[in-house]
Design an enzyme around this catalytic site. Structure first.
Site, PDB file in Angstrom:
ATOM      1  N   GLN A  70      34.644  64.523  51.605  1.00 34.94           N
ATOM      2  CA  GLN A  70      33.207  64.611  51.306  1.00 34.94           C
ATOM      3  C   GLN A  70      32.939  64.440  49.814  1.00 34.94           C
ATOM      4  OE1 GLN A  70      30.680  68.205  51.077  1.00 34.94           O
ATOM      5  NE2 GLN A  70      29.609  67.378  52.842  1.00 34.94           N
ATOM      6  N   CYS A 100      23.791  70.265  50.107  1.00 38.86           N
ATOM      7  CA  CYS A 100      24.164  71.463  49.338  1.00 38.86           C
ATOM      8  C   CYS A 100      22.944  72.011  48.585  1.00 38.86           C
ATOM      9  CB  CYS A 100      25.280  71.132  48.343  1.00 38.86           C
ATOM     10  SG  CYS A 100      25.760  72.575  47.378  1.00 38.86           S
ATOM     11  N   ASN A 198      25.307  71.596  63.467  1.00 42.21           N
ATOM     12  CA  ASN A 198      25.943  72.615  62.634  1.00 42.21           C
ATOM     13  C   ASN A 198      24.972  73.768  62.348  1.00 42.21           C
ATOM     14  OD1 ASN A 198      26.475  72.930  59.136  1.00 42.21           O
ATOM     15  ND2 ASN A 198      27.835  73.799  60.648  1.00 42.21           N
ATOM     16  N   ASP A 200      25.578  78.360  62.583  1.00 38.61           N
ATOM     17  CA  ASP A 200      25.636  79.601  63.368  1.00 38.61           C
ATOM     18  C   ASP A 200      26.480  79.543  64.638  1.00 38.61           C
ATOM     19  OD1 ASP A 200      23.909  80.441  61.418  1.00 38.61           O
ATOM     20  OD2 ASP A 200      22.127  80.408  62.681  1.00 38.61           O
TER      21      ASP A 200
HETATM   22  C1  LIG Z   1      31.459  79.153  51.112  1.00 38.89           C
HETATM   23  C2  LIG Z   1      30.784  77.915  51.631  1.00 38.89           C
HETATM   24  C3  LIG Z   1      31.007  76.695  51.020  1.00 38.89           C
HETATM   25  C4  LIG Z   1      30.380  75.537  51.497  1.00 38.89           C
HETATM   26  N1  LIG Z   1      30.661  74.333  50.922  1.00 38.89           N
HETATM   27  C5  LIG Z   1      30.126  73.195  51.432  1.00 38.89           C
HETATM   28  C6  LIG Z   1      30.508  71.911  50.932  1.00 38.89           C
HETATM   29  O1  LIG Z   1      31.353  71.775  50.045  1.00 38.89           O
HETATM   30  N2  LIG Z   1      29.909  70.821  51.492  1.00 38.89           N
HETATM   31  C7  LIG Z   1      28.978  70.932  52.507  1.00 38.89           C
HETATM   32  O2  LIG Z   1      28.468  69.919  52.976  1.00 38.89           O
HETATM   33  N3  LIG Z   1      28.631  72.123  52.997  1.00 38.89           N
HETATM   34  C8  LIG Z   1      29.203  73.239  52.503  1.00 38.89           C
HETATM   35  N4  LIG Z   1      28.889  74.446  53.068  1.00 38.89           N
HETATM   36  C9  LIG Z   1      27.986  74.493  54.228  1.00 38.89           C
HETATM   37  C10 LIG Z   1      28.804  74.455  55.528  1.00 38.89           C
HETATM   38  O3  LIG Z   1      29.521  73.248  55.628  1.00 38.89           O
HETATM   39  C11 LIG Z   1      27.889  74.607  56.751  1.00 38.89           C
HETATM   40  O4  LIG Z   1      26.957  73.565  56.754  1.00 38.89           O
HETATM   41  C12 LIG Z   1      27.124  75.932  56.739  1.00 38.89           C
HETATM   42  O5  LIG Z   1      27.978  77.013  56.408  1.00 38.89           O
HETATM   43  C13 LIG Z   1      26.469  76.208  58.097  1.00 38.89           C
HETATM   44  O6  LIG Z   1      27.426  76.246  59.119  1.00 38.89           O
HETATM   45  P1  LIG Z   1      27.983  77.650  59.713  1.00 38.89           P
HETATM   46  O7  LIG Z   1      26.803  78.430  60.193  1.00 38.89           O
HETATM   47  O8  LIG Z   1      28.930  77.241  60.800  1.00 38.89           O
HETATM   48  O9  LIG Z   1      28.667  78.355  58.576  1.00 38.89           O
HETATM   49  C14 LIG Z   1      29.490  75.607  52.596  1.00 38.89           C
HETATM   50  C15 LIG Z   1      29.267  76.842  53.203  1.00 38.89           C
HETATM   51  C16 LIG Z   1      29.898  77.988  52.741  1.00 38.89           C
HETATM   52  C17 LIG Z   1      29.638  79.304  53.443  1.00 38.89           C
END
Ligand SMILES: Cc1cc2nc3c(=O)[nH]c(=O)nc-3n(C[C@H](O)[C@H](O)[C@H](O)COP(=O)(O)O)c2cc1C
Length: 307
Positions: A70, A100, A198, A200
């Site tokens: 990415q 982001c 994506n 939760d």
């Molecule tokens: C600690 C952390 C770092 C993340 N870093 C990135 C990243 O580098 N690139 C990205 O597209 N999303 C990043 N995200 C977002 C996640 O990829 C994802 O979209 C988000 O956590 C929602 O999904 P979830 O509910 O399954 O956690 C990050 C999320 C967290 C919690």
């Protein structure tokens, strides 16, 4: 889901997570069932001007099946140039971060700030697509402060993206509230390219709810923190192996590449996640929080998991 002959297998995907999805974590998640894994987000400028800084983040594991790198940035020409970086050679797909919400990214017009400028976002996608030998995808949110996901998704498709991922919250929402699965279903219905859902997914019931939107793939982020076995659980291959051995495996992979002092601090959060949601673990969590060494923390975790 199949993208340019790349078969996503069980369509379960580990999310990109800066500071979390290290090579050891990606390796254990892959062994436990994630069929696609993302790198942490990689700065295009850093890749071109200071490649040494990014090198460690681009180490991949032979256990990873579909490896997605990415990138983030805001200048179409720099982003397109970065596609030629040897650091991206290991990846079968390049994903562009347009979701982001971190202030230090957004203030440079990168990440989710691109959702406020569809012309620029489109130029970035089409320039990257023009030069890339591998498929290009885009990961975005609902919008910056309002839901524009349909318009944005269509723009991605028209600009040449091979698939998209939607984290169904706005940047302003951060991680508050609940991801909007209805918006994911609508996006899926209105695009011709595959859509990964994506937000939760943390257990079987949320996984089923996400699948009901009709998405082609399901991405899991926080639900895998401290629980890489979530992938086998969702695949109905309830994990009966030794969880402590998985944790040790995660550490052993990282020890091949990183300095022990750095790792001691880095791994603390992973160890605390591993020790969370376990009854009677509060004392052990306190000990891990101040433990001066990885081996000592591993002893605490062994005690917890081998009880
Ligand atoms: C600690 C952390 C770092 C993340 N870093 C990135 C990243 O580098 N690139 C990205 O597209 N999303 C990043 N995200 C977002 C996640 O990829 C994802 O979209 C988000 O956590 C929602 O999904 P979830 O509910 O399954 O956690 C990050 C999320 C967290 C919690």
């Amino acid at each position: 889901m199949i993208v340019n002959k790349i078969n996503f297998g069980n369509n379960l995907i580990l999310a990109p997570m800066a500071g979390v999805s290290d090579v050891g974590f990606r390796e254990v998640c892959s062994i436990l069932g994630a069929d696609a894994t993302y790198s942490e987000m990689l700065s295009c400028r850093a890749m071109l001007h200071n490649p040494k800084k990014t090198e460690l983040m681009t180490i991949t594991s032979p256990f990873e099946k579909i490896k997605i790198g990415q990138i983030f940035g805001h200048e179409p020409s720099i982003m397109a140039q970065s596609i030629f970086s040897p650091l991206l050679n290991n990846y079968q797909i390049i994903d562009i971060n347009m979701g982001c919400p971190a202030p230090k990214i957004v203030k440079n017009g990168e990440g989710c700030a691109l959702m406020k400028d569809l012309t620029l976002a489109s130029k970035i996608i089409s320039e990257c697509k023009k030069v890339s030998k591998v498929p290009i995808s885009v990961k975005f949110r609902l919008g910056y402060n309002q839901d524009i996901s349909l318009e944005f998704g269509r723009m991605c498709e028209e600009s040449g993206a091979n698939f998209v991922t939607l984290h169904a919250r706005t940047a302003e929402q951060g991680y508050s509230g609940k991801a909007n699965y209805e918006a994911i279903a609508k996006l899926k219905q209105s695009l011709h390219i595959p859509v990964i859902g994506n937000g939760d997914v943390i257990d079987k019931s949320s996984y089923k709810e996400m699948l009901a939107t009709g998405v082609d793939g399901v991405m899991i982020g926080r639900g895998a923190q401290g629980r890489p076995w979530i992938f086998s659980e969702l695949l109905d291959k309830s994990f009966n192996g030794n969880k402590f051995e998985i944790i040790k495996h995660h550490v052993e992979v990282l020890r091949k590449y990183y300095d022990e002092n750095w790792l001691t601090l880095y791994l603390r959060k992973h160890f605390l996640w591993y020790a969370s949601n376990i009854e009677g673990a509060s004392q052990i969590r306190l000990k891990i929080a101040i433990s001066p060494s990885i081996n000592e923390s591993l002893e605490y975790l062994k005690e917890l998991f081998n009880k």
